[in-house]
Design a protein around this motif. Structure first.
Motif, PDB file in Angstrom:
ATOM      1  N   CYS A 275       0.824  -1.205   0.000  1.00  0.00           N
ATOM      2  CA  CYS A 275       0.000   0.000   0.000  1.00  0.00           C
ATOM      3  C   CYS A 275       0.850   1.243   0.000  1.00  0.00           C
ATOM      4  O   CYS A 275       0.766   2.033   0.908  1.00  0.00           O
ATOM      5  N   PHE A 276       1.732   1.409  -0.998  1.00  0.00           N
ATOM      6  CA  PHE A 276       2.470   2.659  -1.019  1.00  0.00           C
ATOM      7  C   PHE A 276       1.759   3.632  -1.944  1.00  0.00           C
ATOM      8  O   PHE A 276       1.174   3.275  -2.950  1.00  0.00           O
ATOM      9  N   GLY A 277       1.834   4.922  -1.613  1.00  0.00           N
ATOM     10  CA  GLY A 277       1.247   5.946  -2.447  1.00  0.00           C
ATOM     11  C   GLY A 277      -0.259   6.032  -2.354  1.00  0.00           C
ATOM     12  O   GLY A 277      -0.882   6.697  -3.170  1.00  0.00           O
TER      13      GLY A 277
ATOM     14  N   CYS B 289      -1.342  -0.634   6.225  1.00  0.00           N
ATOM     15  CA  CYS B 289      -1.083  -1.330   4.971  1.00  0.00           C
ATOM     16  C   CYS B 289      -1.740  -2.706   4.993  1.00  0.00           C
ATOM     17  O   CYS B 289      -1.861  -3.332   6.035  1.00  0.00           O
TER      18      CYS B 289
ATOM     19  N   ARG C 253       2.355   5.155  -9.890  1.00  0.00           N
ATOM     20  CA  ARG C 253       2.903   5.751  -8.668  1.00  0.00           C
ATOM     21  C   ARG C 253       4.408   5.976  -8.777  1.00  0.00           C
ATOM     22  O   ARG C 253       4.930   7.012  -8.355  1.00  0.00           O
TER      23      ARG C 253
ATOM     24  N   ASP D 242       6.783   9.498  -8.703  1.00  0.00           N
ATOM     25  CA  ASP D 242       7.927   9.688  -7.803  1.00  0.00           C
ATOM     26  C   ASP D 242       9.212  10.016  -8.557  1.00  0.00           C
ATOM     27  O   ASP D 242      10.140  10.585  -7.991  1.00  0.00           O
TER      28      ASP D 242
ATOM     29  N   SER E 128       7.986   7.794  -2.453  1.00  0.00           N
ATOM     30  CA  SER E 128       6.992   8.351  -1.532  1.00  0.00           C
ATOM     31  C   SER E 128       6.390   7.306  -0.608  1.00  0.00           C
ATOM     32  O   SER E 128       5.631   7.646   0.291  1.00  0.00           O
ATOM     33  N   GLY E 129       6.704   6.041  -0.843  1.00  0.00           N
ATOM     34  CA  GLY E 129       6.137   4.984  -0.032  1.00  0.00           C
ATOM     35  C   GLY E 129       6.988   4.651   1.185  1.00  0.00           C
ATOM     36  O   GLY E 129       8.014   5.277   1.442  1.00  0.00           O
TER      37      GLY E 129
END
Length: 375
Positions: A9-11, A19, A41, A45, A59-60
């Motif tokens: 669950c990044f971004g 997450c 995503r 970045d 960004s994650g």
């Protein structure tokens, strides 16, 4: 870069505080599994639009970066990640870690010297059972554009050689956010001097020390190989009575001649202020800084006393042009230094092509041949 992880669950929106677990992630809709969402995503970045996402750009969460950066060079290759989404492999490198842990023991965070005013640390990796005779050492230097990365991934890089009768080490060095060149090579040389000074304690033969590294780490190990005992690069981190010379070098796609690098078609953006090469030189455009370009170039210091080199590069590398390894190989050859250049057709900047049984055997054979115990 091999992708061995399902999406996490990044971004996602900041309102999502937790997450999903890997088992939950497996049930995500197809667009996330096939890489569409992840690609979007990562491209957001990628602020300098070089097709790579560094640790600073990402960004994650940090654990996700480490998962996606499978070759440990401090960058995520967007194209390779997305192309690999359909490949189902173990969720992370735990299998490899478990395999290695049966054969080796790790002594973590050993202080080996000073970088500026702070301690520098390495992990040492030993065979489970140490023999009576001293062993050769294999020292890994991480990549990451001299601006990111860590010593952590190096444990797996050296474990195979440790299982074959080496002592391994994976070292840290000051990144360009902390200090420009020559801080990086000074710290690497300090690590070699430390191992030589403590050879008896750690069961190392001080006359048999090899180094390996990828990308920026490849540059630094090449520099270790050609600049042995060059005083202007030694620094004062400790163990000054010892030599920083090494006896063999494994250079994976490392930069060498920045002037050729940044004028190669498709790589001109590396000339800009803020590029990794610019940061290493202390800022500004790369071209025009002739003193700096010469100083960081391993080719500058080549002589016929240099150790054997094994140089490996992908023919489709989008980050470091193939000519960087070719130039080094040709210069070493001209000086009468033993050198072997292996170009992997179609390979990019790291990835599974560099971890095939054939390439692993090539590296192991090279190291064993050049660090054999004296009769």
């Amino acid at each position: 870069m091999r992708l061995t992880v399902l999406l996490s669950c990044f971004g996602l929106a900041a309102s999502m505080a937790v997450c999903a677990l890997p088992t939950q992630v497996a049930a995500q809709p197809t667009p996330q599994r096939d890489g569409t969402f992840l690609k979007s995503r990562l491209e957001k970045d990628d602020t300098n639009e070089d097709g790579q996402v560094t640790r600073e750009e990402f960004s994650g969460p940090a654990p996700m970066f480490q998962r996606l950066d499978r070759d440990g060079d401090g960058k995520i290759d967007i194209k390779e990640v997305v192309n690999s989404m359909s490949i189902r492999r173990p969720a992370n490198n735990r299998v490899e870690n478990l395999r290695s842990s049966r054969d080796v023991e790790v002594k973590r965070d050993v202080v080996f010297g000073k970088g500026g005013d702070r301690d520098l640390k390495m992990h040492l990796v030993f065979p489970k059972t140490m023999p009576d005779k001293p062993l050769p050492a294999y020292v890994w230097v991480h990549g990451g554009g001299w601006q990111s990365g860590s010593k952590e991934g190096g444990v797996n890089q050296v474990s195979r050689m440790v299982a074959d009768g080496f002592v391994g080490a994976t070292i840290e060095y000051r990144l360009t956010g902390e200090a420009p060149f020559p801080a990086q090579i000074e710290d690497c040389k300090c690590a070699i001097r430390f191992l030589r000074a403590h050879a008896e304690e750690y069961g190392i033969d001080p006359n048999r020390i090899a180094v390996g590294g990828s990308s920026a780490g490849g540059h630094l190990v090449a520099l270790l190989g050609t600049s042995g005992d060059v005083q202007e690069l030694e620094g004062n981190g400790g163990w000054q009575d010892q030599s920083s010379r090494v006896q063999a070098v494994v250079d994976l796609y490392g930069p060498t001649d920045f002037s050729k690098f940044v004028t190669t078609k498709g790589f001109e953006s590396h000339n800009r202020p803020g590029s990794p090469e610019s940061k290493l030189l202390g800022g500004g455009e790369v071209l025009g800084n002739n003193d700096g370009i010469g100083r960081v170039n391993p080719i500058t210091y080549i002589d016929d006393q240099d150790p054997p080199f094994l140089i490996i590069h992908g023919t489709e590398d989008p980050v470091v042009p193939m000519n960087q390894s070719q130039l080094l190989h040709e210069a070493l050859e001209s000086a009468g230094v033993e050198t072997q250049l292996e170009l992997i057709r179609g390979a990019q900047h790291g990835g599974r092509e560099f971890a095939t049984p054939e390439i692993r055997e090539l590296i192991q054979t090279f190291l064993k041949k050049n660090l054999q115990a004296p009769e």
